[in-house]
Structures are given as structure tokens and as C-alpha cells.
Design an enzyme around this catalytic site. Structure first.
Site, PDB file in Angstrom:
ATOM      1  N   MET A 135     -33.866  -2.712  31.594  1.00  0.00           N
ATOM      2  CA  MET A 135     -33.563  -1.791  30.496  1.00  0.00           C
ATOM      3  C   MET A 135     -33.232  -0.382  31.005  1.00  0.00           C
ATOM      4  SD  MET A 135     -35.902  -0.816  27.194  1.00  0.00           S
ATOM      5  CE  MET A 135     -36.065  -2.518  26.664  1.00  0.00           C
ATOM      6  N   ARG A 137      -8.207  -7.726   8.381  1.00  0.00           N
ATOM      7  CA  ARG A 137      -9.417  -6.950   8.579  1.00  0.00           C
ATOM      8  C   ARG A 137      -9.516  -5.940   7.446  1.00  0.00           C
ATOM      9  NH1 ARG A 137     -10.255  -3.691  14.204  1.00  0.00           N
ATOM     10  NH2 ARG A 137      -8.884  -2.267  13.099  1.00  0.00           N
ATOM     11  N   TYR A 150     -36.246  -8.965  37.629  1.00  0.00           N
ATOM     12  CA  TYR A 150     -36.695 -10.007  36.689  1.00  0.00           C
ATOM     13  C   TYR A 150     -36.013 -11.332  36.981  1.00  0.00           C
ATOM     14  CZ  TYR A 150     -38.748  -6.497  33.538  1.00  0.00           C
ATOM     15  OH  TYR A 150     -39.512  -5.509  32.984  1.00  0.00           O
ATOM     16  N   LYS A 169     -13.094   7.943  16.641  1.00  0.00           N
ATOM     17  CA  LYS A 169     -14.198   7.192  16.025  1.00  0.00           C
ATOM     18  C   LYS A 169     -15.252   6.848  17.077  1.00  0.00           C
ATOM     19  CE  LYS A 169     -11.550   2.919  16.645  1.00  0.00           C
ATOM     20  NZ  LYS A 169     -10.618   1.963  16.005  1.00  0.00           N
TER      21      LYS A 169
HETATM   22  C1  LIG Z   1      -9.386   2.005  16.700  1.00  0.00           C
HETATM   23  C2  LIG Z   1      -8.079   2.094  16.003  1.00  0.00           C
HETATM   24  C3  LIG Z   1      -6.956   2.702  16.617  1.00  0.00           C
HETATM   25  C4  LIG Z   1      -6.959   3.129  18.076  1.00  0.00           C
HETATM   26  O1  LIG Z   1      -6.793   1.986  18.883  1.00  0.00           O
HETATM   27  P1  LIG Z   1      -6.691   2.063  20.487  1.00  0.00           P
HETATM   28  O2  LIG Z   1      -6.419   0.678  20.911  1.00  0.00           O
HETATM   29  O3  LIG Z   1      -8.005   2.565  20.975  1.00  0.00           O
HETATM   30  O4  LIG Z   1      -5.586   3.007  20.807  1.00  0.00           O
HETATM   31  C5  LIG Z   1      -5.800   2.872  15.858  1.00  0.00           C
HETATM   32  N1  LIG Z   1      -5.737   2.427  14.573  1.00  0.00           N
HETATM   33  C6  LIG Z   1      -6.772   1.810  13.974  1.00  0.00           C
HETATM   34  C7  LIG Z   1      -6.628   1.328  12.579  1.00  0.00           C
HETATM   35  C8  LIG Z   1      -7.974   1.612  14.656  1.00  0.00           C
HETATM   36  O5  LIG Z   1      -9.003   0.987  14.059  1.00  0.00           O
END
Ligand SMILES: *Cc1c(COP(=O)(O)O)cnc(C)c1O
Length: 346
Positions: A285, A115, A237, A16
Site C-alpha cells: 500500500m 455513453r 507479501y 477533468k
Molecule cells: C475526456 C474527454 C475528452 C478529452 O479526451 P483525451 O483523449 O484525453 O484528449 C474530450 N471530450 C470528451 C467528451 C471527454 O470525455
């Protein structure tokens, strides 16, 4: 290494957020060659882009399921598999089945993150009405650990026990619980499929992986200008840092817009060969200034590079200096960095 750690449980890969900032397509292609056949992304857009750019016979699972308002058909068109997070999503996916072909899915239950995923109560309601699963082939029931980076945290085993209890009431299928940290909690967390992200990308701290994990990311910034300060004066800055006369400063082409976080102002550092060079003044930046007085003048010139992440300076150490975690450092790496992949055919 992770796949070996996980075996006999299958090891998937979480790619992701553009492969944690490193390039989802490249990462997926490399892991596919290494034998990985299941990949997770967060959104349907990430999934479609991955499907369209990487060839091969592999599964793509979408953590957000239908959350982002997409149509069931998109999953079919691009051969994607949703993670179903609510009773409504389960109903929709089940209603979408046509003829005898069952639709594949992962069902997520929330065992403590609060979540995404069915609440324990919703899982039990679903369990009481197995017809809801009509037409769905559940590849895995999954849940996600809140504190896997801390092996001594009591929530790890609490979540695992609740996961087992809820799973026992649902139609039997395979299970998946462990992210990177979960893998290092031990075999009883592995189930049938593990889902590491961080550990694949060389993150150790904050995901519970051993420090012996290989560092896989390097970041270099180009020096645009080297200057010698005439008299004691301030840098950047807000004039937050004063340097003595004759200091030698290097201005590099990386700033907070590139994910070189502003919180590294006056506390971050880089490396030139084996010499540590501190950030001086606020990060802007597009630019950051390093004090390179420790480097012999004839050893450095505009066009040379300063290492911002390297073998002496891991992504975990940069994260500590920036007061954040390594996930944020990697996913913030900006689009202005050229990305070069070692071992890639030219
Ligand atoms: C992001 C995520 C993972 C991977 O987690 P890591 O800590 O990066 O290994 C696995 N399962 C879910 C549901 C996630 O959102």
C-alpha cells in the site's frame, strides 16, 4: 504546440479529474496564461472549484450537464455552461431562461460511444421541434470519438459522417468533435473547437499523439531504507520474488495507495540516474522495493530518490508495464505526492 496543430480551429483544454491527476487549478492557470479560454470538466463540483480558484475571463463547460442532479441556478451563479445530453436537459435549460437573456449551452450528440449525449433518433426528434431550443444559445454541437487513438479504425470516419448528417438537421452553429486523438486524425476532424486532454499532459500512446510530444510529468519516490540481503530470500507479501544473497534493496515511500499500481509488482522499474532498477516483489500500500544492486553502494543512501516517471521512463511506458493506459496512471497519482510545478513563481 497543440493550439498550433489545431489552428484555425480553437483549442480548448479538458481539465477533468483534477487535470488528469496533475492539479486542475495549476493546469488551468498555466493554460490560461498560454491563451486558452475554454475549459471542460466532468462534474459541477469540479467546475465550481475551478471557477472559485482560478481568476480570469474564461468559459467552463460541464460534460455531465445536469446529470449529477444539480440545480440550474448553480450554473448561473458560477458562470458555468452545461453540456446538454438528453432531450429532458434541453427542455429544462430552455425553461430556465428568464426574460430575453438566452442561456448558453453545448448540445452533445452520441455518434457511436453509447455513453452520453442525444441518440441519433433523439437528435432528429429535437430537430423537428426547434422551439425546444427557444432561449438557448448553442455554443457548439459536440460529439466524441470512440477510436480516435487508432487512425485506421473505420469508426472515425463513420462517426464524423453521422455527426455531419445530424448537425445539418439541427439549427446551425459551431461544432466540436476531436479529443487529443481526433486532432491527429487530420483537419476534417477539427471543426471549430478541439477538446484535447491527454496530449496536454504528455500522453502519446493511447491517444494517437506523436511521440515527439513533450513529456511534462515526473514522479520521484523517496528511499526510506537501503538493505543488503544476508542470504537468498524473498521480498514482500506473498513471497513472490526471490533475490540472491548480497542483493541491495531500496524500499521507497510509494505504493498502490499512491497510484503506483499493484500490477507493476515484479514488472515495473524505475531509474536512478541512467540506471534501470527493477521492482522486486509485490507492491504494498505504502511501500515498494527496488533491486538497486546495479548502483554502486556509495552512490545511494536513504533520502535519495528513485524516478518512477522521468525522461527515460515515460508515462506511456509505465502504463504498458502496468497493463493499463496512461490516463489511468496519471489520474491515479495519489494525494500523498508533493506536487511541484516548474516555472511557477515561488
Ligand atoms: C475526456 C474527454 C475528452 C478529452 O479526451 P483525451 O483523449 O484525453 O484528449 C474530450 N471530450 C470528451 C467528451 C471527454 O470525455
Amino acid at each position: 504546440m497543440l493550439a498550433a496543430q489545431t489552428a484555425p480551429s480553437e483549442c480548448s483544454a479538458v481539465v477533468k479529474a483534477n487535470g488528469y491527476g496533475l492539479g486542475a487549478h495549476k493546469v488551468t492557470a498555466a493554460l490560461y496564461s498560454a491563451g486558452c479560454r475554454r475549459f471542460f470538466v466532468a462534474t459541477i463540483d469540479e467546475a465550481i472549484s475551478l471557477r472559485n480558484s482560478v481568476g480570469g475571463n474564461f468559459e467552463i463547460y460541464v460534460f455531465e450537464g445536469f446529470m449529477s442532479g444539480c440545480a440550474e441556478e448553480e450554473f448561473d451563479t458560477h458562470r458555468l455552461i452545461p453540456v446538454l445530453n438528453t432531450p429532458d436537459e434541453i427542455k429544462r435549460w430552455s425553461a430556465h431562461t428568464s426574460g430575453n437573456t438566452s442561456r448558453r449551452a453545448i448540445v452533445a450528440i452520441d455518434t457511436g460511444m453509447n455513453r452520453l449525449g442525444l441518440t441519433p433518433r433523439e437528435s432528429l426528434l429535437i430537430a423537428d421541434d426547434p422551439s425546444l431550443f427557444g432561449g438557448i444559445k448553442v455554443d457548439y454541437i459536440m460529439s466524441h470519438l470512440a477510436c480516435a487513438d487508432n487512425p485506421s479504425h473505420p469508426m472515425n470516419s463513420q462517426q464524423r459522417i453521422l455527426f455531419d448528417e445530424l448537425r445539418a438537421k439541427l439549427p446551425p452553429t459551431k461544432a466540436s468533435l476531436a479529443n487529443s486523438g481526433g486532432i491527429f486524425l487530420g483537419k476534417e476532424y477539427h471543426y471549430d473547437l478541439t477538446r484535447p486532454g491527454a496530449a496536454i499532459y504528455g500522453i502519446t500512446e493511447g491517444c494517437g499523439a506523436p511521440r515527439t510530444m513533450k513529456q511534462v510529468v515526473g514522479v520521484k519516490a523517496k528511499i526510506l531504507q537501503v538493505r543488503i540481503v544476508d542470504t537468498e530470500s524473498t521480498v514482500g507479501y506473498g513471497a513472490t520474488k526471490s533475490v540472491p544473497a548480497n542483493s541491495r534493496l531500496a524500499t521507497v515511500a510509494a505504493g498502490y495507495a499512491d497510484g503506483y499500481l499493484r500490477s507493476l509488482s515484479n514488472c515495473g522499474y524505475g531509474y536512478i540516474d541512467n540506471v534501470k532498477v527493477p521492482v522486486v516483489g509485490r507492491i504494498s500500500m505504502d511501500l515498494t522495493v527496488f533491486d538497486i544492486s546495479a548502483i554502486p553502494a556509495d552512490k545511494i543512501a536513504p533520502g535519495d530518490h528513485i524516478d518512477l516517471i522521468c525522461s527515460q521512463l515515460t508515462v506511456d511506458e509505465v502504463a504498458n508495464a502496468a497493463n493499463t493506459n496512461s490516463y489511468e496512471i496519471l489520474t491515479s497519482l495519489g494525494i500523498r505526492y508533493g506536487r511541484h510545478y516548474i516555472g511557477e513563481a515561488a
